[in-house]
Enzyme design. Structure first.
Site, mmCIF file in Angstrom:
data_model
loop_
_atom_site.group_PDB
_atom_site.id
_atom_site.type_symbol
_atom_site.label_atom_id
_atom_site.label_comp_id
_atom_site.label_asym_id
_atom_site.label_seq_id
_atom_site.Cartn_x
_atom_site.Cartn_y
_atom_site.Cartn_z
ATOM 1 N N HIS A 71 28.666 10.874 33.484
ATOM 2 C CA HIS A 71 28.919 11.821 34.572
ATOM 3 C C HIS A 71 28.583 11.186 35.916
ATOM 4 O O HIS A 71 27.629 10.420 36.044
ATOM 5 C CB HIS A 71 28.124 13.116 34.378
ATOM 6 N N ASP A 73 28.257 13.254 38.675
ATOM 7 C CA ASP A 73 27.505 14.216 39.486
ATOM 8 C C ASP A 73 26.007 13.973 39.323
ATOM 9 O O ASP A 73 25.544 13.438 38.304
ATOM 10 C CB ASP A 73 27.874 15.650 39.136
ATOM 11 N N ASP A 104 20.110 8.301 36.521
ATOM 12 C CA ASP A 104 20.877 9.311 35.788
ATOM 13 C C ASP A 104 22.158 9.648 36.546
ATOM 14 O O ASP A 104 22.186 10.575 37.327
ATOM 15 C CB ASP A 104 20.012 10.553 35.613
ATOM 16 N N GLU A 136 28.165 17.661 34.704
ATOM 17 C CA GLU A 136 27.172 17.583 33.633
ATOM 18 C C GLU A 136 25.856 18.199 34.082
ATOM 19 O O GLU A 136 25.172 18.863 33.300
ATOM 20 C CB GLU A 136 26.949 16.128 33.222
ATOM 21 N N GLU A 165 23.551 8.218 28.824
ATOM 22 C CA GLU A 165 22.376 8.916 29.364
ATOM 23 C C GLU A 165 21.144 8.010 29.313
ATOM 24 O O GLU A 165 21.040 7.132 28.444
ATOM 25 C CB GLU A 165 22.108 10.181 28.555
ATOM 26 N N HIS A 350 15.861 12.614 38.173
ATOM 27 C CA HIS A 350 15.690 13.905 38.843
ATOM 28 C C HIS A 350 14.468 13.925 39.760
ATOM 29 O O HIS A 350 14.153 14.989 40.327
ATOM 30 C CB HIS A 350 15.607 15.065 37.853
#
Length: 382
Positions: A71, A73, A104, A136, A165, A350
């Site tokens: 992904h 995003d 990520d 995602e 991932e 994150h």
């Protein structure tokens, strides 16, 4: 030659905070087109969760068909001032690539594109594809699931898939995901009758029934786990009555619960259990249940063996096969073909100052390249 680090930096410079794209898939598409891939850029879905930018790229034809999924995003940056660098500058400092999405998972995408270039140069028979979504980190309503439907109609189902991932725990290559737990969220609203606390007979306190519901749900052990999964677990994640007064029985009480469950459970069975429990205590209560994904397992076999071999050759480590962590888009792919997940160390994903060692991006490229060499040599990862 594709420079994985340079491509990762270019992707990070796109502010693709979900569901925005900000040119990320155009950057990726251009790199793939230069290698000869046929690139399909799609806008799928409709409001409120769409449209979403998705990308499917493919080269070659016929069997075997290997796919990489990921992904573009990313999650929001949080407190921008807390970052030591601009989170969208793609800064390299002290041997680390720093930026939102570095971990990520834009670096993994770049590493796979660099590995794909080597694959194309070898001229291996078969098909190589990339399944890339921009949805995602969000609700995932119109992301990989919609893209897989589009692929199936056109006969693009892969034989095996690797999701990039950040699965590594502390060191690159120490963990590969061969499955994931399922997830169920439920919102429970119990209605009562507001009244004065000194006159409880004139009111109906919804909190009493909500507490009984939550106590019964929490008290039941769902299972003891399996050889590959932790025990299923229910957690109460929110309780709210919206009552600022000390002398008022509220008219409504709400709660939210989440269940992370293994492959001994099924989402619909857990939903029915929740609804039955609520019904016994509060027949007029409102219950909303969302099954985010079912638990799945790709048993150890040819595909995980290929990743294991590649990791050992590049890093000298033997990866642990694991099903821990949250959900991923592998939950959609598992219904199409065998799927495993492998990528960078996820310790900063994150977070503020999300980062990845530059050396790990190069090593990941080598690992992905070895997986491709094995797959197209064997032609079988079932």
């Amino acid at each position: 030659m594709i420079d994985a680090l340079a491509l990762a930096r270019d992707l990070i410079r796109c502010r693709s905070v979900t569901p925005a794209d900000d040119g990320a898939q155009a950057v990726l598409g251009a790199a793939l087109e230069a290698l000869g891939f046929a690139v399909h850029r799609l806008e799928q879905g409709s409001p409120p969760d769409g449209p979403i930018h998705n990308l499917f790229a493919t080269i070659g034809e016929g069997a075997p068909h290997f796919a990489f999924a990921g992904h573009t995003d990313v999650v929001p940056v949080g407190d921008h001032k807390a970052w030591s660098v601009d989170p969208f500058a793609g800064t390299v400092a002290d041997g680390q690539l720093v930026g939102r999405g570095a971990n990520d998972m834009k670096s993994a995408i770049a590493a796979f594109v660099a590995a794909a270039e080597r694959h194309v140069a070898r001229g291996s028979p078969g098909t190589l594809s990339l399944i890339i979504t921009g949805d995602e980190e969000g609700p995932a309503t119109h992301g990989t699931a919609d893209l897989l439907t589009w692929m199936a109609v056109r006969g693009f189902d892969p034989d095996a898939c690797l999701v990039g991932e950040p699965t590594s725990n502390q060191l690159l290559g120490d963990m590969v995901k061969i499955g994931r737990r399922g997830s169920v969220n439920a919102w429970i609203t119990v209605n009562g009758a507001q009244g004065h606390v000194a006159y409880p007979a004139r009111a109906d306190n919804p909190i009493t029934r909500l507490v009984a519901i939550l106590a019964e749900l929490k008290a039941r052990p769902l299972d003891n786990g399996t050889d590959w999964f932790q025990a299923s677990n229910l957690e109460v994640t929110d309780i709210n009555v919206g009552n600022p007064a000390t002398n008022v029985i509220p008219a409504r009480a709400t709660a939210r619960i989440n269940i992370r469950f293994n492959d001994r459970q099924r989402g619909v069975e857990l939903e029915n259990w929740i609804r039955d429990t609520v019904e016994r205590h509060a027949p007029s209560a409102e219950v909303i249940v969302k099954i985010s994904g079912e638990a799945f397992l790709t048993p150890p076999g040819p595909l995980s063996d290929m990743v294991d071999f590649a990791v050992q050759r590049v890093t000298g480590r033997t990866p642990e096969l694991s099903t821990t962590g949250g959900t991923s888009d592998a939950r959609f792919i598992r219904s199409v073909c065998p799927v495993v997940e492998f990528g960078l160390v996820g310790s900063t994903m994150h977070q503020v100052d999300e980062m990845v060692p530059v050396a790990d991006i190069a090593a990941l490229t080598d690992i992905y390249d070895l997986v491709l060499q094995q797959f197209f040599k064997s032609g079988d990862a079932a």
